[in-house]
Design an enzyme around this catalytic site. Structure first.
Site, PDB file in Angstrom:
ATOM      1  N   CYS A  39     -15.237   3.794  -2.736  1.00 25.89           N
ATOM      2  CA  CYS A  39     -14.176   4.754  -2.408  1.00 25.89           C
ATOM      3  C   CYS A  39     -14.683   6.107  -1.919  1.00 25.89           C
ATOM      4  O   CYS A  39     -13.886   6.955  -1.529  1.00 25.89           O
ATOM      5  CB  CYS A  39     -13.233   4.924  -3.591  1.00 25.89           C
ATOM      6  SG  CYS A  39     -12.320   3.411  -3.948  1.00 25.89           S
ATOM      7  N   HIS A  83       0.112   8.302   8.303  1.00 21.15           N
ATOM      8  CA  HIS A  83      -0.958   8.169   9.297  1.00 21.15           C
ATOM      9  C   HIS A  83      -1.848   9.406   9.366  1.00 21.15           C
ATOM     10  O   HIS A  83      -2.309   9.794  10.437  1.00 21.15           O
ATOM     11  CB  HIS A  83      -0.397   7.803  10.675  1.00 21.15           C
ATOM     12  CG  HIS A  83       0.019   6.374  10.749  1.00 21.15           C
ATOM     13  ND1 HIS A  83       1.239   5.949  10.285  1.00 21.15           N
ATOM     14  CD2 HIS A  83      -0.628   5.273  11.200  1.00 21.15           C
ATOM     15  CE1 HIS A  83       1.335   4.641  10.464  1.00 21.15           C
ATOM     16  NE2 HIS A  83       0.210   4.200  11.005  1.00 21.15           N
ATOM     17  N   GLU A 151      -1.518   2.037  -4.485  1.00 20.44           N
ATOM     18  CA  GLU A 151      -2.557   2.214  -3.478  1.00 20.44           C
ATOM     19  C   GLU A 151      -2.857   0.871  -2.807  1.00 20.44           C
ATOM     20  O   GLU A 151      -3.140   0.802  -1.615  1.00 20.44           O
ATOM     21  CB  GLU A 151      -3.808   2.758  -4.161  1.00 20.44           C
ATOM     22  CG  GLU A 151      -4.761   3.448  -3.241  1.00 20.44           C
ATOM     23  CD  GLU A 151      -5.891   4.107  -3.991  1.00 20.44           C
ATOM     24  OE1 GLU A 151      -5.925   5.357  -3.989  1.00 20.44           O
ATOM     25  OE2 GLU A 151      -6.736   3.400  -4.575  1.00 20.44           O
TER      26      GLU A 151
END
EC number: 4.1.2.50
Length: 162
Positions: A39, A83, A151
């Site tokens: 991550c 986005h 997520e």
């Protein structure tokens, strides 16, 4: 709360958990092999956000709050974050990514002042909605009960005040 309603939103965004280090901290004792800190890489998710608001009373329309109004309370923020690349202004990569975004217009940056983990983002949305309710003069009648942020299909974070 006697009544609760929930509204779900979807958005796409990238982030980087620059503080991730799986070799120490809570849960590190469960790791047997050398972990890979995936991550810390630039990566993205198809987020699902669920906000729950509640009240001990119903409005004159027999609602906690119309779903339409819940949607509009968060619509601008969702459009802004959709986005985008969510990045902590304290991330060592932030200055360079910001420069690339400005120079090439290749990245929509959404700067925050925390490491953008699912947990921290859930609290961010909670605080945002609570502030919107307060600004509208509704906070006494309507309360943010919780925010859940998915997520991935198997990983979520939930934030609520006690």
């Amino acid at each position: 709360m006697k009544w609760e309603i929930s509204k779900t939103f979807r958005f796409e965004a990238g982030h980087r958990v620059w503080k991730q280090n799986l070799t120490y901290g809570r849960g590190a004792q469960f790791t047997k092999e050398k972990p890979v800190n995936k991550c810390v890489n630039l990566h993205g998710h198809s987020y699902v956000l669920e906000v729950t608001v509640g009240s001990d009373t119903l409005s004159e329309q027999d609602m906690v709050m119309d779903f339409y109004h819940v949607k509009n309370a968060l619509k601008g923020l969702i459009e802004e974050i959709d986005h985008s690349f969510i990045i902590d202004v304290n991330d060592p990569m932030y200055p360079e990514l910001k420069d690339v975004a400005e120079k090439y217009g290749a990245m929509k940056i959404f700067p925050v002042e925390f490491c953008p983990t699912a947990e921290a983002l859930a609290k961010f949305f909670y605080d945002f909605l609570k502030k919107r309710l307060e600004e509208a003069g509704l906070l006494g009648e309507v309360k943010v009960v919780k925010v859940v942020l998915w997520e991935t299909a198997t990983s979520k974070a939930e934030y609520k005040e006690e």
